[in-house]
Design a protein around this motif. Sequence first.
Motif, PDB file in Angstrom:
ATOM      1  N   LYS A 173      -2.785 -11.067  11.846  1.00  0.00           N
ATOM      2  CA  LYS A 173      -2.467 -12.444  12.258  1.00  0.00           C
ATOM      3  C   LYS A 173      -2.530 -12.638  13.771  1.00  0.00           C
ATOM      4  O   LYS A 173      -3.143 -13.587  14.255  1.00  0.00           O
ATOM      5  CB  LYS A 173      -1.056 -12.844  11.794  1.00  0.00           C
ATOM      6  CG  LYS A 173      -0.874 -12.872  10.308  1.00  0.00           C
ATOM      7  CD  LYS A 173       0.552 -13.221   9.936  1.00  0.00           C
ATOM      8  CE  LYS A 173       1.565 -12.226  10.414  1.00  0.00           C
ATOM      9  NZ  LYS A 173       1.449 -10.891   9.796  1.00  0.00           N
ATOM     10  N   THR A 174      -1.855 -11.719  14.493  1.00  0.00           N
ATOM     11  CA  THR A 174      -1.750 -11.935  15.938  1.00  0.00           C
ATOM     12  C   THR A 174      -3.103 -11.770  16.619  1.00  0.00           C
ATOM     13  O   THR A 174      -3.488 -12.597  17.449  1.00  0.00           O
ATOM     14  CB  THR A 174      -0.686 -10.988  16.544  1.00  0.00           C
ATOM     15  OG1 THR A 174       0.561 -11.304  15.915  1.00  0.00           O
ATOM     16  CG2 THR A 174      -0.556 -11.173  18.036  1.00  0.00           C
ATOM     17  N   THR A 175      -3.837 -10.719  16.243  1.00  0.00           N
ATOM     18  CA  THR A 175      -5.152 -10.499  16.852  1.00  0.00           C
ATOM     19  C   THR A 175      -6.073 -11.675  16.539  1.00  0.00           C
ATOM     20  O   THR A 175      -6.750 -12.217  17.430  1.00  0.00           O
ATOM     21  CB  THR A 175      -5.766  -9.192  16.294  1.00  0.00           C
ATOM     22  OG1 THR A 175      -4.746  -8.196  16.230  1.00  0.00           O
ATOM     23  CG2 THR A 175      -6.888  -8.705  17.161  1.00  0.00           C
TER      24      THR A 175
ATOM     25  N   ARG B 273       1.690   1.562  13.716  1.00  0.00           N
ATOM     26  CA  ARG B 273       2.644   0.690  14.392  1.00  0.00           C
ATOM     27  C   ARG B 273       4.021   1.333  14.507  1.00  0.00           C
ATOM     28  O   ARG B 273       4.905   0.812  15.190  1.00  0.00           O
ATOM     29  CB  ARG B 273       2.717  -0.619  13.600  1.00  0.00           C
ATOM     30  CG  ARG B 273       3.484  -1.693  14.252  1.00  0.00           C
ATOM     31  CD  ARG B 273       3.413  -2.956  13.449  1.00  0.00           C
ATOM     32  NE  ARG B 273       2.320  -3.805  13.860  1.00  0.00           N
ATOM     33  CZ  ARG B 273       2.104  -5.023  13.380  1.00  0.00           C
ATOM     34  NH1 ARG B 273       2.887  -5.514  12.453  1.00  0.00           N
ATOM     35  NH2 ARG B 273       1.104  -5.739  13.814  1.00  0.00           N
TER      36      ARG B 273
ATOM     37  N   GLY C 167       0.623  -6.735   9.669  1.00  0.00           N
ATOM     38  CA  GLY C 167      -0.475  -5.767   9.743  1.00  0.00           C
ATOM     39  C   GLY C 167      -1.811  -6.292   9.242  1.00  0.00           C
ATOM     40  O   GLY C 167      -2.834  -5.639   9.391  1.00  0.00           O
TER      41      GLY C 167
HETATM   42  P1  DAT Z   1      -0.170  -8.840  12.304  1.00  0.00           P
HETATM   43  O1  DAT Z   1      -0.038  -9.845  13.418  1.00  0.00           O
HETATM   44  O2  DAT Z   1      -0.600  -9.469  11.010  1.00  0.00           O
HETATM   45  O3  DAT Z   1       1.043  -7.990  12.127  1.00  0.00           O
HETATM   46  P2  DAT Z   1      -2.004  -7.513  14.116  1.00  0.00           P
HETATM   47  O4  DAT Z   1      -2.924  -8.587  14.569  1.00  0.00           O
HETATM   48  O5  DAT Z   1      -0.912  -7.089  15.043  1.00  0.00           O
HETATM   49  O6  DAT Z   1      -1.375  -7.863  12.683  1.00  0.00           O
HETATM   50  O7  DAT Z   1      -2.921  -6.279  13.736  1.00  0.00           O
HETATM   51  C1  DAT Z   1      -2.358  -5.006  13.405  1.00  0.00           C
HETATM   52  C2  DAT Z   1      -3.294  -3.907  13.884  1.00  0.00           C
HETATM   53  O8  DAT Z   1      -4.477  -3.889  13.109  1.00  0.00           O
HETATM   54  C3  DAT Z   1      -3.762  -4.066  15.332  1.00  0.00           C
HETATM   55  O9  DAT Z   1      -3.864  -2.776  15.870  1.00  0.00           O
HETATM   56  C4  DAT Z   1      -5.128  -4.674  15.228  1.00  0.00           C
HETATM   57  C5  DAT Z   1      -5.623  -4.164  13.897  1.00  0.00           C
HETATM   58  N1  DAT Z   1      -6.413  -5.138  13.141  1.00  0.00           N
HETATM   59  C6  DAT Z   1      -5.987  -6.325  12.711  1.00  0.00           C
HETATM   60  N2  DAT Z   1      -6.929  -6.960  12.011  1.00  0.00           N
HETATM   61  C7  DAT Z   1      -7.997  -6.143  11.993  1.00  0.00           C
HETATM   62  C8  DAT Z   1      -9.300  -6.222  11.422  1.00  0.00           C
HETATM   63  N3  DAT Z   1      -9.702  -7.298  10.713  1.00  0.00           N
HETATM   64  N4  DAT Z   1     -10.155  -5.209  11.614  1.00  0.00           N
HETATM   65  C9  DAT Z   1      -9.764  -4.120  12.322  1.00  0.00           C
HETATM   66  N5  DAT Z   1      -8.534  -3.969  12.883  1.00  0.00           N
HETATM   67  C10 DAT Z   1      -7.674  -4.967  12.711  1.00  0.00           C
END
Ligand code: DAT
Length: 183
Positions: free
Chosen positions: A29-31, A122, A26
């Motif tokens: 990382k992935t984004t 999520r 959360g």
């Molecule tokens: P992870 O891969 O660490 O589990 P994610 O990239 O899937 O996390 O992000 C989880 C959710 O939060 C997704 O809906 C995108 C949002 N998010 C992630 N980083 C963010 C940021 N810096 N600012 C706003 N939203 C963000």
Amino acid sequence: MSSDDEQIPQYPPRARPNILITGTPGTGKTTTSELAAMATGLEHINVGQLVKEKSLHDGRDETFDSYILNDDKLCDELEDRMGQGGYIVDFHSCDVFPERWFDLVVVLRADNSVLYDRLVKRGYNETKITENVECEIMQVVLDEAREGYRQEIVVELNSNSIEEMEENVDRVRQWTEDFIRTH
Ligand code: DAT
């Protein structure tokens, strides 16, 4: 060369770096990894997805609603690619990988309330949300990264907002360009 260096098996120098983007689930990382891959031309490996797709696990842990990772299968799967360089590896843990694989380790951090809301969205169950928020409060992943890798390659970055994410992607892009220019 120090005695510590001698204990770490080294690859031939990589022309392109491997970057580990880690942090509690959360934290983004992935984004961040997807955007950083587009900005740098490095290839994104989503390890959670890979574990599922290639069955690199020993079944499921029902309490935490997650897969039980098989470290050996995962490392065997990635070894050749890591030797070549040019990858952004995205995973919520960093103590399963050999130290020699990475040139930069980015640990993303998020405030508790921000993380809580993201994990609720999520659809995680309460046990999993509590475990992850506590993990973030205790900075478990950051400590793991500091224990597992040289301190000069470990970078802690806040990831609470879109602006911070954009800054983080830009830092990774600049760092990658510098690496490629000097290797
Ligand atoms: P992870 O891969 O660490 O589990 P994610 O990239 O899937 O996390 O992000 C989880 C959710 O939060 C997704 O809906 C995108 C949002 N998010 C992630 N980083 C963010 C940021 N810096 N600012 C706003 N939203 C963000």
